[in-house]
Design a protein around this motif. Structure first.
Motif, PDB file in Angstrom:
ATOM      1  N   GLY A 153      40.768 -19.305 -17.351  1.00  0.00           N
ATOM      2  CA  GLY A 153      39.677 -18.556 -17.958  1.00  0.00           C
ATOM      3  C   GLY A 153      39.866 -18.340 -19.448  1.00  0.00           C
ATOM      4  N   HIS A 154      41.048 -17.878 -19.841  1.00  0.00           N
ATOM      5  CA  HIS A 154      41.307 -17.604 -21.259  1.00  0.00           C
ATOM      6  C   HIS A 154      41.277 -18.879 -22.098  1.00  0.00           C
ATOM      7  N   ILE A 185      37.732 -20.038 -22.581  1.00  0.00           N
ATOM      8  CA  ILE A 185      37.074 -19.182 -23.561  1.00  0.00           C
ATOM      9  C   ILE A 185      37.466 -19.581 -24.978  1.00  0.00           C
ATOM     10  N   ASP A 194      39.520  -8.086 -17.877  1.00  0.00           N
ATOM     11  CA  ASP A 194      40.139  -9.054 -16.993  1.00  0.00           C
ATOM     12  C   ASP A 194      39.593  -8.914 -15.575  1.00  0.00           C
ATOM     13  N   LEU A 207      38.248  -8.409 -23.594  1.00  0.00           N
ATOM     14  CA  LEU A 207      38.150  -9.137 -22.336  1.00  0.00           C
ATOM     15  C   LEU A 207      38.522  -8.216 -21.175  1.00  0.00           C
ATOM     16  N   THR A 216      33.623  -9.850 -22.714  1.00  0.00           N
ATOM     17  CA  THR A 216      33.516 -10.901 -21.703  1.00  0.00           C
ATOM     18  C   THR A 216      34.580 -10.693 -20.636  1.00  0.00           C
ATOM     19  N   ASP A 237      37.290 -13.253 -17.662  1.00  0.00           N
ATOM     20  CA  ASP A 237      37.921 -14.565 -17.491  1.00  0.00           C
ATOM     21  C   ASP A 237      37.738 -15.159 -16.098  1.00  0.00           C
ATOM     22  N   HIS A 238      37.345 -14.357 -15.132  1.00  0.00           N
ATOM     23  CA  HIS A 238      37.121 -14.773 -13.742  1.00  0.00           C
ATOM     24  C   HIS A 238      36.674 -13.534 -12.988  1.00  0.00           C
ATOM     25  N   ASN A 261      43.104  -8.005 -24.164  1.00  0.00           N
ATOM     26  CA  ASN A 261      42.919  -8.140 -22.719  1.00  0.00           C
ATOM     27  C   ASN A 261      43.157  -6.792 -22.047  1.00  0.00           C
ATOM     28  N   GLN A 273      32.131 -21.576 -15.154  1.00  0.00           N
ATOM     29  CA  GLN A 273      33.394 -22.190 -15.542  1.00  0.00           C
ATOM     30  C   GLN A 273      33.439 -23.657 -15.142  1.00  0.00           C
ATOM     31  N   THR A 327      43.931 -16.781 -14.567  1.00  0.00           N
ATOM     32  CA  THR A 327      43.876 -16.163 -15.885  1.00  0.00           C
ATOM     33  C   THR A 327      43.961 -17.180 -17.008  1.00  0.00           C
ATOM     34  N   PHE A 373      32.596 -21.615 -20.325  1.00  0.00           N
ATOM     35  CA  PHE A 373      33.094 -20.484 -21.100  1.00  0.00           C
ATOM     36  C   PHE A 373      33.369 -20.888 -22.548  1.00  0.00           C
TER      37      PHE A 373
END
Length: 413
Positions: free
Chosen positions: A101-102, A105, A10, A8, A345, A347-348, A301, A91, A98, A384
């Protein structure tokens, strides 16, 4: 043998989502604007030349960005063969932070509103401050405002050393950050304080996503710097993540590399490995891949993209970080097997060309790589959580409550 490796990046957004106007982020585009600045020779800190990320481009990053924005990132090579399936996702969670997003996912979108410290100049209420002081046996706090994590040290660092009072500061995200000097205050004492604050917030029903310990060193203004001993104290996930399901249903193993375990409050994590820096993280990921057994998720991450370059609006640093990541990526591609699934991928977004210093509401890339599999464009994913549902399909787990699997006639495992 089936294993999933999640890398990921970030904050690597690929263009503002349809709801970005609600967040003041319409027009943001982390990857696109970095590529543009590099292409035009306008990246800061004297950087020149186009953005060079051929391996990520071959895995479909640029194509997923094109599908999300209808603009191919300037300077990237569109003639490279695509060797991975790819998509882009929007999203549904209420925040652009964070944890939101996580968690999304992992199959647990945030459909409620986090608590935000709206007052920029007296962020934490007097009642809450008094409760923290009483329960934590500290003499008081300083700061208590919205502030940049680096600026706050120059403003309050010397006072903190003289008074031993922790520096409290907030942002537009649902976070309460506490900065203390590792030597004068003590690292363990800082962790204990953050844990107490986390418990107070929980007991008072404040839905604050994270309390973040921000230790620093230095002697005076201009010399203070944050160390790598940051620790996040997060709310526990409100539902079962795909990691929890893998452990429970398949007796699997979930390995966290970087800050992932903190983000999930260590729920659904078999063991965690601390890591900072791109090369260091790659070395630890490779070591874990080589010994990983069946039914394993390695979730890593790469926080530097967000913390060092995105928030600090450092286009050149972000570009160099992407190129360093890209240069090291073949080391992983070479050692995974055709039974493994590699997911890359974000997360934002955190567009380093955007106003302010906050995250940006953007679509994210989803790159799904398996050796000897044809490339398939998997379309626009509405959440996500499609990532979690796909992982559940890959491991033959029970279905997640949210998301749609990307497995189809075109993409099979």
């Amino acid at each position: 043998m089936r294993r999933v490796f999640i890398l990921l990046l970030d904050s690597l957004g690929i263009g503002s989502s349809k709801d970005s106007k609600l967040f003041g982020d319409d027009g943001s585009d982390t990857l696109g604007h970095i590529a543009e600045k590099c292409f035009l020779g306008k990246a800061n800190q004297g950087r020149s030349g186009v953005l060079r990320i051929p391996n990520l481009t071959k895995l479909g990053l640029a194509e997923s960005a094109y599908q999300a924005t209808n603009r191919f990132p300037l300077g990237l090579n569109r003639n490279l063969p695509i060797i991975s399936s790819y998509a882009y996702a929007s999203q549904v969670s209420s925040g652009k932070d964070t944890i939101s997003g996580h968690w999304e996912i992992s199959g647990v979108p945030i459909l409620f509103d986090w608590y935000y410290f709206r007052n920029k100049f007296e962020s934490v209420s007097t009642d809450l401050v008094n409760q923290i002081i009483f329960d934590s046996n500290i003499s008081g706090i300083i700061g208590n405002c919205h502030a940049s994590g680096t600026d706050v040290l120059d403003i309050y660092g010397e006072t903190h050393i003289l008074t031993n009072k922790p520096i409290f500061y907030t942002s537009s995200d649902s976070v309460l950050q506490i900065a203390c000097h590792e030597n004068f205050f003590g690292l363990q004492k800082l962790y204990e304080l953050c844990l107490k604050v986390r418990k107070i917030l929980n007991n008072k029903k404040y839905k604050v996503a994270r309390v973040i310990a921000r230790p620093f060193l230095g002697e005076k203004k201009g010399s203070f710097f944050r160390t790598n001993n940051r620790k996040d104290f997060s709310i526990k996930p409100i539902d079962d993540t795909v990691m929890v399901k893998l452990i429970r249903e398949n007796l699997g193993t979930v390995i966290s590399i970087g800050k992932v375990s903190d983000i999930f409050s260590n729920v659904g994590i078999s063991y965690s490995i601390k890591s900072n820096g791109i090369i260091n993280s790659f070395n630890k990921i490779i070591k874990e891949i080589k010994k990983a057994k069946n039914n394993t998720i390695i979730f890593a991450n790469f926080v530097d993209f967000d913390s060092l370059w995105g928030h600090r609006r450092d286009v050149s640093g972000y570009a160099k970080g992407l190129e360093l990541f890209d240069q090291n990526l073949p080391k992983i591609l070479e050692i995974i097997t055709d039974k493994d699934l590699l997911i890359i991928t974000a997360d934002h977004g955190c567009d380093p060309t955007w106003k302010g210093s906050d995250h940006t509401r953007e679509n994210i890339p989803i790159l799904l790589y398996q050796k000897n599999k044809k490339s398939v464009f998997l379309g626009h994913r509405k959440t996500f959580s499609d990532i979690a549902q796909t992982i559940a399909s890959f491991f033959s787990l029970s279905k997640m409550n949210y998301g749609k699997s990307m497995v189809s006639n075109e993409l099979t495992f």
